[in-house]
Motif scaffolding. Structure first.
Motif, PDB file in Angstrom:
ATOM      1  N   ASP A   1       0.671  -1.184  -0.093  1.00 28.30           N
ATOM      2  CA  ASP A   1      -0.424  -0.129   0.352  1.00 28.30           C
ATOM      3  C   ASP A   1       1.130   1.307  -0.025  1.00 28.30           C
ATOM      4  N   MET A   2       0.510   2.366  -0.710  1.00 27.96           N
ATOM      5  CA  MET A   2       1.655   3.604  -1.380  1.00 27.96           C
ATOM      6  C   MET A   2       1.192   4.355   0.531  1.00 27.96           C
ATOM      7  N   THR A   3       0.213   4.562   1.290  1.00 24.94           N
ATOM      8  CA  THR A   3      -0.194   5.061   1.921  1.00 24.94           C
ATOM      9  C   THR A   3       1.079   5.764   3.033  1.00 24.94           C
ATOM     10  N   PRO A   4       1.270   4.641   3.753  1.00 24.97           N
ATOM     11  CA  PRO A   4       2.716   4.515   4.458  1.00 24.97           C
ATOM     12  C   PRO A   4       3.671   5.282   4.111  1.00 24.97           C
ATOM     13  N   GLN A   5       4.486   4.939   2.653  1.00 24.98           N
ATOM     14  CA  GLN A   5       4.932   5.934   2.359  1.00 24.98           C
ATOM     15  C   GLN A   5       4.933   7.186   1.991  1.00 24.98           C
ATOM     16  N   LEU A   6       3.916   7.563   1.733  1.00 23.27           N
ATOM     17  CA  LEU A   6       3.902   9.059   1.840  1.00 23.27           C
ATOM     18  C   LEU A   6       3.840  10.032   3.127  1.00 23.27           C
ATOM     19  N   ALA A   7       3.326   9.329   4.670  1.00 21.78           N
ATOM     20  CA  ALA A   7       3.469   9.370   5.819  1.00 21.78           C
ATOM     21  C   ALA A   7       4.999   9.240   6.039  1.00 21.78           C
ATOM     22  N   ARG A   8       5.071   8.784   5.523  1.00 22.54           N
ATOM     23  CA  ARG A   8       7.237   8.563   5.226  1.00 22.54           C
ATOM     24  C   ARG A   8       7.643   9.875   5.073  1.00 22.54           C
ATOM     25  N   ILE A   9       7.684  10.547   3.746  1.00 22.11           N
ATOM     26  CA  ILE A   9       7.752  11.680   3.046  1.00 22.11           C
ATOM     27  C   ILE A   9       7.418  12.709   4.170  1.00 22.11           C
ATOM     28  N   ALA A  10       6.006  12.828   4.278  1.00 23.68           N
ATOM     29  CA  ALA A  10       5.580  13.996   5.044  1.00 23.68           C
ATOM     30  C   ALA A  10       6.560  13.828   6.634  1.00 23.68           C
ATOM     31  N   ALA A  11       6.713  12.820   6.747  1.00 21.77           N
ATOM     32  CA  ALA A  11       7.064  13.192   8.140  1.00 21.77           C
ATOM     33  C   ALA A  11       8.568  13.241   8.438  1.00 21.77           C
ATOM     34  N   THR A  12       9.074  13.036   7.367  1.00 22.21           N
ATOM     35  CA  THR A  12      10.932  13.129   6.700  1.00 22.21           C
ATOM     36  C   THR A  12      11.001  13.847   6.202  1.00 22.21           C
TER      37      THR A  12
ATOM     38  N   TYR B   1      -6.458   9.234   9.361  1.00 25.81           N
ATOM     39  CA  TYR B   1      -5.714   8.890  10.555  1.00 25.81           C
ATOM     40  C   TYR B   1      -4.645   9.341  10.861  1.00 25.81           C
ATOM     41  N   VAL B   2      -3.796   9.201  11.633  1.00 21.87           N
ATOM     42  CA  VAL B   2      -2.433   9.879  12.030  1.00 21.87           C
ATOM     43  C   VAL B   2      -1.310   9.621  11.050  1.00 21.87           C
ATOM     44  N   ALA B   3      -1.054  10.605  10.856  1.00 25.03           N
ATOM     45  CA  ALA B   3       0.553  10.732   9.604  1.00 25.03           C
ATOM     46  C   ALA B   3       1.707   9.931   9.901  1.00 25.03           C
ATOM     47  N   GLY B   4       2.196   9.059  10.539  1.00 21.31           N
ATOM     48  CA  GLY B   4       3.739   9.536  11.064  1.00 21.31           C
ATOM     49  C   GLY B   4       3.491   8.711  12.399  1.00 21.31           C
TER      50      GLY B   4
ATOM     51  N   GLU C   1       0.834  13.215  12.545  1.00 25.17           N
ATOM     52  CA  GLU C   1      -0.331  14.230  12.404  1.00 25.17           C
ATOM     53  C   GLU C   1      -0.987  13.563  12.223  1.00 25.17           C
ATOM     54  N   PRO C   2      -2.072  15.060  12.059  1.00 24.69           N
ATOM     55  CA  PRO C   2      -4.309  14.559  11.433  1.00 24.69           C
ATOM     56  C   PRO C   2      -3.212  14.362   9.777  1.00 24.69           C
ATOM     57  N   ALA C   3      -4.572  13.552   9.616  1.00 24.28           N
ATOM     58  CA  ALA C   3      -3.867  13.152   7.902  1.00 24.28           C
ATOM     59  C   ALA C   3      -5.658  11.857   7.366  1.00 24.28           C
ATOM     60  N   THR C   4      -6.131  12.971   6.416  1.00 22.27           N
ATOM     61  CA  THR C   4      -7.032  12.563   5.272  1.00 22.27           C
ATOM     62  C   THR C   4      -6.579  12.019   4.796  1.00 22.27           C
TER      63      THR C   4
END
Length: 391
Positions: free
Chosen positions: A84-95, A295-298, A306-309
């Protein structure tokens, strides 16, 4: 020795996408991505494979059993193929984009691979397309994401669209308000998912009448909201209902060609979601077209984030929901035509196929190459208008 029939076999859930379907999928993905870009969502491209521990943070934890693993011969660390690509987007946003202005709007498209398929989606590899809106806690962010998903799908021709809104934390919120033991939550969720009022009554104790009311509230959005308003809900549950009502109002204002339903206790196993979630369906189409929610990203095991949708669309299902495009005209250029002979036709939207060797029968070769027309002089002549006997 392996013969051609054996070489054509693929593992269950994997398939070759052949002409014209491969081009149709690529064109549809680009149309969706253009729609997202027009509303400020910038495209990112994460790698197909990355370190396992990165893939298993936040929402990725629930996909641990779906990830193919491989040892990196360079670092000697375990890597995983994204499911799934959502965890990767959360990682990119957090780093890498940690200091970018919020809210952060990102879009993506790529292939995902899973260990096993499901009953409604047996495919194990498919294209995933979606967006993430990160750093926006407001209900208006949920509304934007739902609206954008629906508009993108109807924009590419999906008909009979249904948006099913859910509140996956509602079960826990009511359980906490009534002091239900935590070890009862699993069986209670299963009973609610089965829509089994008898089992719910046995497990929920004093909360059983309220859970029964929540079960009965599911339906068309306006009717569901009226039934929810009539229930004596705890304060936090009332806040969840207000959130989903805000989303419905925005959808109504957008005048979408879609039916909106609400099931306040459906959670589809997505335990990481923290607010309004949704699934997208089309009449007569197998499987979800997509799903999303808050969900909560990162976030990691220590919390934070942080909050995300956002949402993901599953292109195998999406393509089943839209009509195939009209096949473009194909023009055969017999051997000997100069390199500029088809240029004008291509500029007008034709597809040209150049003959590479002298033909005994140019018309027959044109038909064999799947062309509808052949170049005669400066004109494109329909094959059906040609007398094959030599006219």
């Amino acid at each position: 020795m392996i013969d051609d029939r054996q070489r054509a076999l693929l593992p269950n859930g994997l398939q070759d996408l052949l002409p014209p379907d491969a081009a149709f999928e690529a064109q549809t993905i680009e149309r969706l991505m253009a729609h997202f870009a027009a509303e400020g969502y910038a495209r990112v491209k994460p790698p197909l494979v990355e370190f396992e521990d990165s893939l298993l943070t936040g929402p990725g934890r629930l996909l641990a059993a779906q990830i193919f693993r491989v040892m990196d011969p360079v670092s000697q660390r375990m890597m995983g193929v994204r499911a799934d690509m959502t965890p990767q987007l959360a990682r990119i946003a957090a780093t890498r984009l940690a200091h970018a202005a919020r809210p952060l709007r990102l879009s993506y498209a790529g292939q995902v691979l899973r260990v096993r398929g499901g009953m409604l989606r047996p495919e194990r590899q498919f294209a995933q397309v979606g967006i993430e809106l990160i750093g926006a806690p407001e209900p208006t962010a949920d509304a934007e994401v739902v609206r954008l998903a629906a508009e993108a799908l109807t924009g590419i021709g999906v008909k009979g669209l249904t948006i099913d809104l859910n509140l996956p934390t509602m079960v826990d919120v009511v359980a906490e308000a009534f002091g239900l033991p935590t070890d009862q939550l699993g069986p209670l969720r299963e009973a609610l998912d089965r829509k089994d009022p008898t089992a719910v009554a046995e497990l929920a104790g004093a909360a059983a009448p309220l859970y029964a009311g929540l079960l009965d509230a599911a339906g068309i959005a306006a009717e569901a909201l009226a039934r929810l308003d009539a229930l004596e809900l705890p304060a936090e549950a009332r806040r969840l209902v207000a959130m989903v009502a805000d989303v419905v109002r925005v959808i109504d204002l957008a005048d979408l060609d879609a039916q909106v339903t609400i099931d306040p206790i459906e959670h589809r196993g997505l335990d990481y979601q923290t607010g309004v979630s949704f699934s997208l369906f089309a009449a007569g189409v197998r499987g979800e077209l997509g799903s999303g929610g808050r969900y909560v990203a990162g976030a990691d095991q220590n919390g934070g984030g942080e909050p995300a949708t956002g949402f993901s669309l599953y292109m195998d299902s999406v393509l089943r929901a839209i009509d195939a495009p009209v096949r473009p005209r194909h023009l055969y250029l017999p051997f000997g035509c100069g390199p500029v002979a088809g240029r004008t036709f291509r500029a007008d939207g034709w597809i040209t196929v150049q003959g590479l060797a002298p033909e005994t029968d140019p018309v027959a070769e044109a038909r064999a190459q799947g062309c509808s027309h052949i170049l005669r002089g400066a004109d494109a002549i329909p094959l059906d208008a040609i007398d094959i006997r030599g006219a």
